[in-house]
Scaffold this active site. Sequence first.
Site, short mmCIF file in Angstrom:
data_model
loop_
_atom_site.label_atom_id
_atom_site.label_comp_id
_atom_site.label_asym_id
_atom_site.label_seq_id
_atom_site.Cartn_x
_atom_site.Cartn_y
_atom_site.Cartn_z
N TYR A 204 14.84 4.40 27.10
CA TYR A 204 13.95 3.26 26.90
C TYR A 204 12.85 3.60 25.90
O TYR A 204 12.55 2.82 25.00
CB TYR A 204 13.34 2.85 28.24
CG TYR A 204 12.58 1.56 28.19
CD1 TYR A 204 13.25 0.35 28.06
CD2 TYR A 204 11.19 1.53 28.31
CE1 TYR A 204 12.55 -0.85 28.02
CE2 TYR A 204 10.49 0.34 28.28
CZ TYR A 204 11.17 -0.85 28.13
OH TYR A 204 10.49 -2.03 28.09
N LYS B 84 12.62 1.59 22.33
CA LYS B 84 11.43 0.83 21.96
C LYS B 84 10.71 1.47 20.77
O LYS B 84 10.10 0.77 19.95
CB LYS B 84 10.49 0.71 23.16
CG LYS B 84 11.04 -0.18 24.27
CD LYS B 84 11.33 -1.60 23.79
CE LYS B 84 11.70 -2.53 24.94
NZ LYS B 84 11.95 -3.92 24.48
#
Length: 255
Positions: free
Chosen positions: A154, A158
């Site tokens: 993640y 991102k």
Amino acid sequence: MRLAGKSALITGAGSGIGRATAELFAQEGASVAIVDLDPRSAETTAASIRSRGGTALAFEADVSSAEQTAGAVDSAAREFGRLDIVYNNAGVGSTGSVATATQENWDLCFDVNVKGTFLVSRAAIPHLEAAGGGSIVNQASVAALVGIEGFAAYCAAKGAVVSLTRSMAVDLAPSGIRVNAICPGTVYTPLMEPLMLERGEGDLELGLARTATKYPIGRLGNPSEIARAALFLASDEAGFVTGSIFTVDGGMTAQ
């Protein structure tokens, strides 16, 4: 009515931040295309907007599919006659360190968060150019800015969205298309409940309290607060803002 006469497409708008943003954009005068993997959730959001006198259409699409994203974007632009705003909000989480994360979860995280942003933006660019320019808002995260234990994929995905945003801003500026990203801190939505329960060892309130200690402001965010940041970036009020990374995190990254 800061978005009067404009049309917007929001991915992942069937719930949470996406739904709050779709409702706010509609209140501000935009026609809104609700794109979501779950067609029932998309239609629920669209129906809520229409019940208040707004204009909204629901589209089912998996943002990691080039065919489905192009179909949804082209249909929305055709139905509304133009496309001015895109909010790449759709995303998925992924837990695990590099040592423990599965390849399947890693791939899914990048397919939705990064490739999805690329595919939707690519499909939208001709329509934004035809409208004389516009705004793309990408959903990043504070996970792009700091290391978070157990969230390797993640954080990496991102982080890629942040870098992609800057690259897009430079490439698309000559076409009058502004591109910015929002980095929210933890925002309380129903999708966050399993993580909060895990942190609270089965106690939701304890999980929320433990998570809130990371934030100097003393609480988690709510979807409407992220929606208002997206509204600013989408509107003409942000006409000189492109390539910026807006952190909306209650002071988490200020520590």
